[in-house]
Design a protein around this motif. Structure first.
Motif, PDB file in Angstrom:
ATOM      1  N   GLY A   1       0.744  -1.255  -0.001  1.00  0.00           N
ATOM      2  CA  GLY A   1       0.069   0.108  -0.004  1.00  0.00           C
ATOM      3  C   GLY A   1       0.911   1.211  -0.029  1.00  0.00           C
ATOM      4  N   PHE A   2       1.915   1.314  -0.707  1.00  0.00           N
ATOM      5  CA  PHE A   2       2.780   2.477  -0.789  1.00  0.00           C
ATOM      6  C   PHE A   2       2.181   3.523  -1.741  1.00  0.00           C
ATOM      7  N   GLY A   3       2.403   4.874  -1.368  1.00  0.00           N
ATOM      8  CA  GLY A   3       1.571   6.078  -2.077  1.00  0.00           C
ATOM      9  C   GLY A   3       2.217   7.199  -1.674  1.00  0.00           C
TER      10      GLY A   3
ATOM     11  N   GLY B   1       9.655   7.449  -1.982  1.00  0.00           N
ATOM     12  CA  GLY B   1       9.674   6.069  -2.795  1.00  0.00           C
ATOM     13  C   GLY B   1      10.881   5.270  -2.250  1.00  0.00           C
ATOM     14  N   GLU B   2      10.973   5.160  -1.159  1.00  0.00           N
ATOM     15  CA  GLU B   2      11.972   4.133  -0.608  1.00  0.00           C
ATOM     16  C   GLU B   2      11.337   2.785   0.162  1.00  0.00           C
ATOM     17  N   HIS B   3       9.866   2.757   0.065  1.00  0.00           N
ATOM     18  CA  HIS B   3       9.427   1.712   0.685  1.00  0.00           C
ATOM     19  C   HIS B   3       9.722   1.437   2.124  1.00  0.00           C
ATOM     20  N   ASP B   4       9.768   2.617   2.815  1.00  0.00           N
ATOM     21  CA  ASP B   4      10.500   2.107   4.032  1.00  0.00           C
ATOM     22  C   ASP B   4       9.526   2.581   5.570  1.00  0.00           C
TER      23      ASP B   4
END
Length: 109
Positions: free
Chosen positions: A50-52, A59-62
């Protein structure tokens, strides 16, 4: 950013079994859920997609948030040096970086 995102995703997707250069930390409140519930939480983090712009502006998915058994939980990946004392000198280089995933209740953030 793309390299950091890819390394964070590799780490996260390998949960709960992680290797050298990776650590998982849960706060006391999350630990109190017990090992079965923690396993469910780790699976949810592992498969999180669920990245946004609101939760992943670089944009690092952290970072992510999830609801589990009536608790709002946050997870966060931070990049430290190999000794986990300071920030990583280069988060794109696994040879000098230890990734740490922390899972906490939202009210602990």
């Amino acid at each position: 950013m793309a390299r950091i995102r890819d390394l964070n995703d590799i780490f996260r997707r390998k949960l709960p079994s992680v290797g050298k250069g990776f650590r998982v930390h849960v706060t006391d409140h999350v630990a109190a859920l017990g090992s079965v519930e923690i396993a469910h939480v780790l699976e949810t983090v592992r498969t999180f997609d669920g990245f946004g712009p609101d939760n992943d502006p670089y944009g690092e998915h952290d970072f992510g948030a999830l609801d589990h058994s009536g608790n709002r939980l946050f997870w966060k990946i931070d990049c430290y040096d190999k000794w986990v004392q300071f920030g990583s000198p280069d988060p794109t280089d696994p040879s000098v970086t230890t990734r740490v995933l922390t899972i906490m209740r939202a009210d602990e953030y």
